[in-house]
Design an enzyme around this catalytic site. Structure first.
Site, PDB file in Angstrom:
ATOM      1  N   SER A   1      99.292 -49.764 -12.083  1.00 48.26           N
ATOM      2  CA  SER A   1      99.421 -48.441 -12.698  1.00 48.26           C
ATOM      3  C   SER A   1      98.174 -48.104 -13.524  1.00 48.26           C
ATOM      4  CB  SER A   1     100.691 -48.418 -13.546  1.00 48.26           C
ATOM      5  OG  SER A   1     100.954 -47.136 -14.019  1.00 48.26           O
TER       6      SER A   1
ATOM      7  N   HIS B   1     107.918 -47.354  -9.019  1.00 53.42           N
ATOM      8  CA  HIS B   1     106.619 -47.615  -9.636  1.00 53.42           C
ATOM      9  C   HIS B   1     106.606 -48.981 -10.342  1.00 53.42           C
ATOM     10  CE1 HIS B   1     102.740 -46.643 -11.224  1.00 53.42           C
ATOM     11  NE2 HIS B   1     103.138 -46.709 -12.468  1.00 53.42           N
TER      12      HIS B   1
ATOM     13  N   ASP C   1     107.646 -46.044  -4.612  1.00 59.42           N
ATOM     14  CA  ASP C   1     106.974 -45.527  -5.812  1.00 59.42           C
ATOM     15  C   ASP C   1     106.713 -44.037  -5.625  1.00 59.42           C
ATOM     16  OD1 ASP C   1     105.330 -44.924  -7.952  1.00 59.42           O
ATOM     17  OD2 ASP C   1     103.920 -46.556  -7.589  1.00 59.42           O
TER      18      ASP C   1
END
Lengths: 378, 192
Positions: free
Chosen positions: A157, A355, A322
């Site tokens: 991320s 995610h 995600d």
């Protein structure tokens, strides 16, 4: 999570702090005269200094990547399932560095730190920091630790954005960049989620324009809502349905505004937990760092041109579930790397976690990372 | 290494930039790197194969060939390889065109459904199972079988020019009645 006696744990970790007096000019124009970087290390730097791996953290984590604290054994590092002796990122082989970014509330200089100019907490006056700024401070930490070149920089991320930025800011100092669940820039939809989170914080009456430290209050309500919004985007709809379904806590609808559905309870819990330890000013800055990240912006939006200066070999990993940073966003980076004829492998895993899958253990995901690290020459 | 891959190894120019579509565990790319100093990437959809590629230190891209080769720019490879993968593809024409868009040259190999053994098994009322067609009908990943004649017809229709052809059986070249006696066909082709 590993119990402290687990032989695959790095064991008791020690948070360290490095102080820097060399001023840093931030991308936003402000200058920090001095700052601290909190960090932890695991394993040993080899004689050739060729085995260092930098782990970059995402939004709400810290330099505490693996192990536990002697005085707080339940405080296990956020990527403990990946980092340790015999784990995919094997600390018997690699010297792993976890570094906390400036602007954080976990030890590096941030909004809650004392502003040397006033003797009071920075609060709203702490500058907005960017991914580029973080990489700059991490490079200085690497200098301090005697690491000329990282064997790898890895992150998920926002951490992955740092792993990518490293290859652009310091192409010669990264041999491998492992970019997981990332995007080369945020979509307007991503930015919109961040803006709602920021608005929740800034409109909390306890926010006081960011100068709440001396007032004995914290904008917990805003932070709580910000976290709830974030959390919804970190997990997939499918995972949420599987975890909570439409189960009613009281067995039947209450026709009131107490908790009806399990998912409400979960979100409230997550919000409460987060707002008890996280700093609102930090949250504002981190979401801005996400919004501003866009290495292609200086190249007329051309990511291929932007990544031309990268020299590292890349492993890009995305997760099909995600929806915050979809696989299509990872493929944009892969395409740009291919256009530049860079060494790259790309995994698009069918993991259900959304995610947050980058934080979870998955045999394929961790198997790939294990093999990838094993193939890095020292 | 499979016999078609031996042939492919000879056809890939030294130092070429190659793309191997449906690269399995990456063995061919590894050999191409070692023996021909070729470098490039494999494309593979299967999780287990992708992991093997990573373990074998082969650059692998996990994307679905059916969605095309949009990751790759026009003419970005000297050679694109489709080794015993053609028969597993739904969008055959599309992929062949894509192949020759991103590569200056394509190498295609496939099991020849026209081999006498396959014909015989069909004549006896069974779907063929053999060394080159090792699956029972209910478990095969293959969706589009063809014969040497069929493939050459398609190439003609798509304007694909066949530069070289090698037909094999049991690892040995077959020159006499290849569509009957050959069980594996390997082609080197270009766009027009």
């Amino acid at each position: 999570m590993n119990a402290p006696h687990d032989p695959a744990s790095v064991g008791a970790a020690t948070a360290q702090k490095a102080h820097f007096d060399q001023p840093i000019k931030l991308r936003g124009g402000a200058e920090l005269q001095s700052y601290d970087i909190a960090y932890e290390t695991y394993g040993q730097l080899n004689a050739a200094r060729s085995n260092a791996v930098l782990v970059c953290h995402a939004l709400n984590a810290s330099h505490h990547v693996a192990g536990y604290y002697e005085d707080d054994k339940s405080n296990v590092g956020w990527w403990d399932n990946l980092v340790g002796p015999g784990k995919p990122l094997d600390t018997n082989r690699f010297f792993v560095v976890g570094s906390n970014y400036i602007g954080s509330c976990f030890g590096s200089t941030g909004p809650a730190s004392t502003n040397p100019a006033t003797g009071k907490p920075w609060g709203a006056d702490f500058p907005v920091v960017t991914v580029e700024d973080w990489v700059e401070t991490q490079a200085r930490l690497a200098d301090r630790l005697g690491i000329e070149r990282f064997a790898a920089v890895i992150g998920g991320s926002l951490g992955a954005m740092q792993a990518l930025q490293w290859t652009l800011s310091y192409p010669e100092r990264v041999r491998h960049s492992i970019v997981i669940a990332a995007a080369p820039k945020l979509t307007p939809q991503n930015i919109a989620f961040n803006e709602v989170a920021r608005q929740a914080i800034m409109t909390d009456p306890d926010f006081h324009g960011g100068h709440y430290y001396g007032k004995g209050v914290v904008p917990t309500r805003g932070l709580r809502i910000a976290r709830m919004i974030g959390h919804i985007t970190y997990i997939s709809g499918e995972a949420m349905a599987e975890k909570f379904g439409r189960v009613l806590r009281r067995g039947q609808p209450g026709f009131d505004f107490d908790i009806d559905f399990e998912v409400e309870s979960y979100l409230r819990y997550q919000g409460d937990k987060f707002s008890s330890y996280f700093d609102a000013n930090t949250y504002l800055r981190i979401t801005k760092a996400l919004d501003y990240f866009d290495p292609a912006a200086d190249f007329g939006g051309d990511l291929t041109k932007a990544l031309a200066r990268a020299k590292a070999a890349f492993l890009v990993v995305s997760f099909k579930s995600d929806w915050r940073f979809t696989p299509a966003r990872s493929r944009e980076m892969v395409r740009a790397l291919l256009d530049n004829r860079r060494i790259v492998s790309y995994l698009e895993l069918d993991a259900p976690g959304g995610h947050d899958a980058f934080l979870l253990e998955d045999a394929r995901y961790h198997g790939a990372l294990r093999s990838y690290f094993a193939n890095i020459d020292l | 290494m499979r016999p078609d891959q031996q042939a492919i190894l000879q056809w890939v120019p030294k130092g070429a930039r190659v793309l191997d579509l449906g690269c399995a565990d990456g063995a061919l790319l590894r050999s191409l790197g070692q023996e021909r100093e070729a470098h490039g990437y494999g494309v593979e959809i299967d999780d287990a194969s992708v992991l093997e590629c990573v373990a074998n230190d082969v650059n692998v891209l996990q994307v679905d060939l059916e969605s095309g080769l949009s990751l790759f720019a026009d003419g970005s490879f000297d050679c694109v390889i489709l080794s015993e993968t053609l028969q597993t593809i739904h969008r055959t024409e599309f992929l062949l065109r894509e192949m020759l868009r991103v590569g200056r040259e394509g190498i295609v190999s496939f099991p020849n459904f026209g081999h006498w053994n396959a014909r015989l098994q069909i004549a006896l009322g069974r779907m063929p199972v053999s060394d080159t067609l090792p699956y029972e009908w209910y478990e095969t990943p293959n969706v589009h079988h063809c014969t040497i004649t069929d493939f050459e017809d398609l190439c003609r229709r798509l304007g694909i020019r066949i530069r070289e052809r090698l037909v094999l059986h049991a690892g040995k070249p077959v020159t006499l009645m290849p569509n009957l006696l050959g069980s594996l066909a390997v082609y080197r082709c270009t766009a027009g």
